[in-house]
Design a protein around this motif. Structure first.
Motif, PDB file in Angstrom:
ATOM      1  N   PHE A  95      22.449 -40.129   8.187  1.00 19.16           N
ATOM      2  CA  PHE A  95      21.231 -39.342   8.353  1.00 19.16           C
ATOM      3  C   PHE A  95      21.590 -37.866   8.308  1.00 19.16           C
ATOM      4  O   PHE A  95      22.482 -37.403   9.015  1.00 19.16           O
TER       5      PHE A  95
ATOM      6  N   GLU B  49      16.001 -46.771   7.352  1.00 17.46           N
ATOM      7  CA  GLU B  49      16.787 -46.022   8.332  1.00 17.46           C
ATOM      8  C   GLU B  49      18.190 -45.757   7.811  1.00 17.46           C
ATOM      9  O   GLU B  49      18.645 -46.380   6.860  1.00 17.46           O
TER      10      GLU B  49
ATOM     11  N   VAL C 146      23.628 -42.961  12.030  1.00 12.94           N
ATOM     12  CA  VAL C 146      23.857 -41.632  12.567  1.00 12.94           C
ATOM     13  C   VAL C 146      25.353 -41.478  12.806  1.00 12.94           C
ATOM     14  O   VAL C 146      26.005 -42.407  13.280  1.00 12.94           O
TER      15      VAL C 146
ATOM     16  N   SER D 103      21.539 -45.764  14.496  1.00 10.95           N
ATOM     17  CA  SER D 103      20.855 -45.388  13.264  1.00 10.95           C
ATOM     18  C   SER D 103      19.554 -44.689  13.620  1.00 10.95           C
ATOM     19  O   SER D 103      19.115 -44.708  14.765  1.00 10.95           O
ATOM     20  N   ARG D 104      18.948 -44.079  12.603  1.00 19.76           N
ATOM     21  CA  ARG D 104      17.724 -43.327  12.853  1.00 19.76           C
ATOM     22  C   ARG D 104      16.745 -43.560  11.702  1.00 19.76           C
ATOM     23  O   ARG D 104      17.155 -43.669  10.544  1.00 19.76           O
TER      24      ARG D 104
ATOM     25  N   GLU E 185      12.653 -40.070   7.718  1.00 19.90           N
ATOM     26  CA  GLU E 185      11.303 -39.498   7.790  1.00 19.90           C
ATOM     27  C   GLU E 185      10.806 -38.940   6.450  1.00 19.90           C
ATOM     28  O   GLU E 185       9.643 -38.565   6.323  1.00 19.90           O
TER      29      GLU E 185
END
Lengths: 369, 369, 369, 369
Positions: free
Chosen positions: D170, D214, D217, D222-223, D226
């Protein structure tokens, strides 16, 4: 021995005839084909074509072909508008059916055709020949083997230029009675590839356009064009993949383009029907300094190319795709697995086309089902 | 009604069979074809292939095919070494002959074949199918119309990779008894194009090379390779044009390449058999800011493409070239003009090949005649 | 601080000027460049160009540039015929030399230039810029890593069309005083690639041709052309590899083509200077169903592409190759390893060209040394 | 003498530096360029880059560059988010501005930048370099000359693969604070071409997609992503032409693709930035048997190619486009006509992008203005 009837001897009718004449020589593993009965618009033409194409007899009435007890399979290659009546009659007469696409001008008629097929218990197959090329089959294998990882996006275009000349007079394809335009005339082909490779479409958002607002009428004056030569659609597939489908039958310079771009998490695949004896593959497993699209020529390792030529890179032709389709049809009739689009999946193609048209008319996203 | 006999059912034999099965359906303007008699190495295989290919009967003895009074034309598709005996026998039996290329391992045998053809008064044609593609025919038209001006230079290459694997065991094509190697195996094809487009070759200077000096023998050990997979020749044509002819059957990555470059005083033309449904044309009559090679897709305007498909850019296949050749053969038998290489011009191709080999052996320029 | 003198400001002189202006910004790891002195045919032009190109002063006498004590390196970009005198003078004056190719009209002059370089102890480099592209450098890496196995054959072509117009009047390049024609004008470029990638040529057999026997003379009449626009050579390299080198400066449609085909025991490599930001690789280690030529776009992983652009596929230009060459020259002057053709290897290129010409004149194979 | 300040020395900052170093040598017709002041994140880096790029001094504070009285033009090549503050400050300080695209993360900021430019009376130009290539300029000429008739449809795609690796962690481009994703990161480029060639966009209907929901990270876990790597838009232009704009920054295999397809009533034009030294033209005025896409190589007849190289087909590089842009900027500052996108037209590009995003969010067609 397979007894064959053929109705219609234009572009696709002749293509069927060539396929029936060659399928056993090419594949070797099917029963002999007997060319029994050919139907055309009048007796004279029917007799002449029957002679040329090697059929035993010809009739000026298509009902005679369907009624012929020696005919087991009917090849139906008449214009779209005649499909419903002829197809339903053939199925009701207990014949297997090989029907050119698209199914019918209206969705209701297509539904009736599917109902007739189900009731008959006979095989009813559509002539979506582009799914038959060795390259497309190999692409399907690569997708199933996860070679490019999880597919996340898809673009497909189909373009020809047979409507591109602004000076062409108003014809039946410019009248609304023929349908929407490029959408039903054309988009069914790329949709056959989408459905074969990825499954059904769930949602669509479509725009359409007319390159020429009006066309001259033979004899003088001009008339407003009612159909759309261009259609552009955003789409979501049932499997979650998004994509676009763009078609144009007034695209000067394009002759038989069906350009496919498939993007996955580990690579991508490109294909263009104008050079359908090759496709391109990019994979991230190659060393970074040597990553690039491979241009892969169709070869005997890509079944069933080997049945036509034992040497790679020598090339199949458009008519050869119909021979493969014919072989699949025979397999299906014989109860073997076949790579073919039957009426049930064919109806889904038509359903998608009609959803696209509705989406354009209403200016919004439309769910296909 | 044309009575056909076929001897040999490998790569090219099957290709002949497909052509005979389809030629009338595709072209419509020829008499019905009757597939009379098929010959193979043994009776069992002959019967099976006869059944598959639609022949009335099969024989394990090729002489039975030739002797069959119903056979008017013999398709001869056996290995090179059998051509002289079979061809001469067929011609002496009063049959027309459609013989695969090259004519024979030795020039003397090829001369005997031509003598037999002349004596018989029958049509004797060679299977140089690459001259039949609509693109090559259109190129010939363009040359005759002076579209690129006076041609002054020519390059032609033919490359495949079926001999490229260093691990392939020693086979008959590696023994001197099979001939020189790529030169007779391959170079006859580009020479058929050279002769069709420009006429005969007058002088040659050739080099040859072996990518692999020896090859393993099945069962153990290795053996020195006696043939040359690579041949490169400088050449002068009788019309004064100079050029080069380069062939390689160990060219990894090349599958069916025959790359032609023709340079004239007002333009140039490019062609590659791997994409034989297109060719490229550069003309100086285009405006300078828009001069560039046009990629022209084969289309109905390029005869006889229209007999196969009425839509441009849809593509012919390798087997379709044989169907066209078959149609030309039938025209020739019927006394009509035909685009075909008969034994007299075929002998000139072989004469050129042997001159190239002699040039290599002697390390000097050699006059072909 | 590197003090630079430049003699000649035509096509290549300007290209040198751009390179000197940009090399430090692009590479960052070299000493500042000081543009000291520019020489042209007359003082007025010299002053104007010095101003435009950022040089401190300009002189109408090239000897002033060479004599300038602030000048450490001389860029020599005058026509071929002036090289010997100017190059030898520069070297005798103790300057490093960056001389455009080819070295000199005659082999004896080229030998004298090499002797002067050796005697001076200074760096003397030739402007063979095509060896500098990231694609060619990556190809050399692949060859050294044995990626396509043992190389067994090589084809190289160089074609442009600046002499192709039959209506162009007789000019100095058509007179024998300019040399042989395409051979020295052109063939030195592909030979620089051959030598860089594979080493020296040992034997050659060459043919030459004139597309136009005579050309009009300005003012009336015509004159026989004395040089050859086309040269075609068979060749053997010292490492045992065979190949061909074909050049044509009257090839309508070709603009900057240098087409390379390299065949090995485990793959092959293709390259064309007209699209020098890409190359093609075929390897047999790919799975058979996915074997094909990969089109690899130049990228930051192909050094020194990354010094120009950090994103792949964005492309370098012709002038960028000269910037790389300039950087290599600076490295060489600084005593670091450099990818560059100095006078000793440059002389071997000229030796090969002269051997080819002799081979043509005598109609036989000629050993280069 | 033009006094130049540069802020930012990453990808585009270095590209500006190369352009400023070369523009006078290449074009010859502009005043000398004085590289006055370079700004970077800290004094040490600023000093080092100033030295490398040939600037007289460097500062760790960008405000020093803007305040420098010797600086007349500011090259602004910092990340997008810093543009508004720096651009407005530079304009308020009375400097001409050369700002990289896109203008700003938010439309309001972009509007403020345009307002500042208007108030200042200074030249404020955006770095849309792709409109500068000789091929694109020639395409514009062809369109204005009606070579392909009335344009009726347009397709444009832009694809790269720098986000395609699912294993990339990310980063800031995955956070909503960076914008929408491919739409502002990418789509501004094809829109610069659309606006230059055809004018403004009036209505849009856009879809967006995330190939990876996702990303890991750094350090674990994880993120959710967007931003959208893929955007596909239907669009209508103010001139009535319909079309599509498709962008994807996770398209494995694509490196710098900007594929343009323009369809008109008498022909069509194709272009791809990955091979930006060529374009393709199809015209119906060619004879039917020779109609095909011409591949036209950039050449001296396509201005300003001749300023770089006097020989056709030798190729410009990505950095050369910036040199052309720099030359146009100088022309504009000097009050001469220039082919450049200033803040007013640049704002329209941003307006279109924001309309596309709104269209996606609301699932409906949106009018741009």
């Amino acid at each position: 021995m397979t007894g064959v009837g053929l109705i219609g001897t234009g572009f696709m009718g002749k293509c069927h005839a060539i396929a029936w004449n060659s399928v056993r020589t090419v594949f070797g593993d099917v029963a002999p084909v007997r060319l029994v009965h050919l139907g055309e618009a009048n007796a004279e033409l029917a007799t002449r074509r029957a002679d040329e194409f090697g059929f035993e007899k010809g009739s000026g009435d298509w009902r005679a072909v369907i009624a012929d007890p020696e005919v087991e399979v009917v090849s139906l290659a008449t214009p779209n508008q005649f499909h419903p009546e002829m197809a339903i009659a053939a199925l009701e007469a207990g014949k297997h059916l090989w029907c050119e696409k698209p199914m019918a001008p209206s969705f209701a008629e297509a539904e009736a055709m599917l109902a007739a097929a189900r009731k008959s218990g006979k095989v009813a197959v559509l002539g979506y020949n582009y799914i038959q090329s060795p390259a497309i089959r190999q692409i399907r294998t690569l997708l199933s083997e996860n070679t490019i990882g999880a597919v996340n996006h898809l673009r497909i275009e189909m373009d020809e230029d047979f409507m591109a000349d602004a000076d062409t007079a108003f014809g039946w394809k410019h009248a609304a009675t023929s349908g929407y335009g490029a959408l039903d005339d054309f988009a069914v082909h790329p949709l056959s590839l989408v459905q074969t490779l990825f499954g059904r479409v769930s949602r669509v958002m479509c725009d359409m356009a007319k390159p020429y607002a009006e066309r001259r009428v033979e004899g003088g004056g001009s008339r407003a064009v009612e159909t759309y030569d261009i259609a552009s659609a955003l789409m979501h597939l049932e499997n979650g993949v998004s994509g676009t489908l763009l078609v144009n039958r007034s695209a000067w310079g394009r002759k038989g383009r069906i350009a496919v771009q498939i993007f996955g998490s580990k690579g991508s695949i490109l294909f263009d029907q104008e050079r359908f004896n090759e496709f391109q593959l990019y994979v991230t497993s190659d060393r970074p300094t040597e990553q690039g699209y491979r241009t892969i020529l169709a070869a005997p390792v890509h079944s069933p190319y080997d049945r036509f030529v034992p040497a790679p890179g020598h090339g199949l032709g458009f008519n050869d795709l119909k021979i493969i389709e014919c072989h699949e049809l025979i397999a299906r009739i014989g109860g073997r697995p076949a790579n073919i689009i039957e009426f049930d999946e064919g109806l889904e193609i038509e359903r998608t086309v009609h959803a696209m048209a509705r989406s354009f008319e209403e200016g919004r996203w439309v769910a296909v089902r």
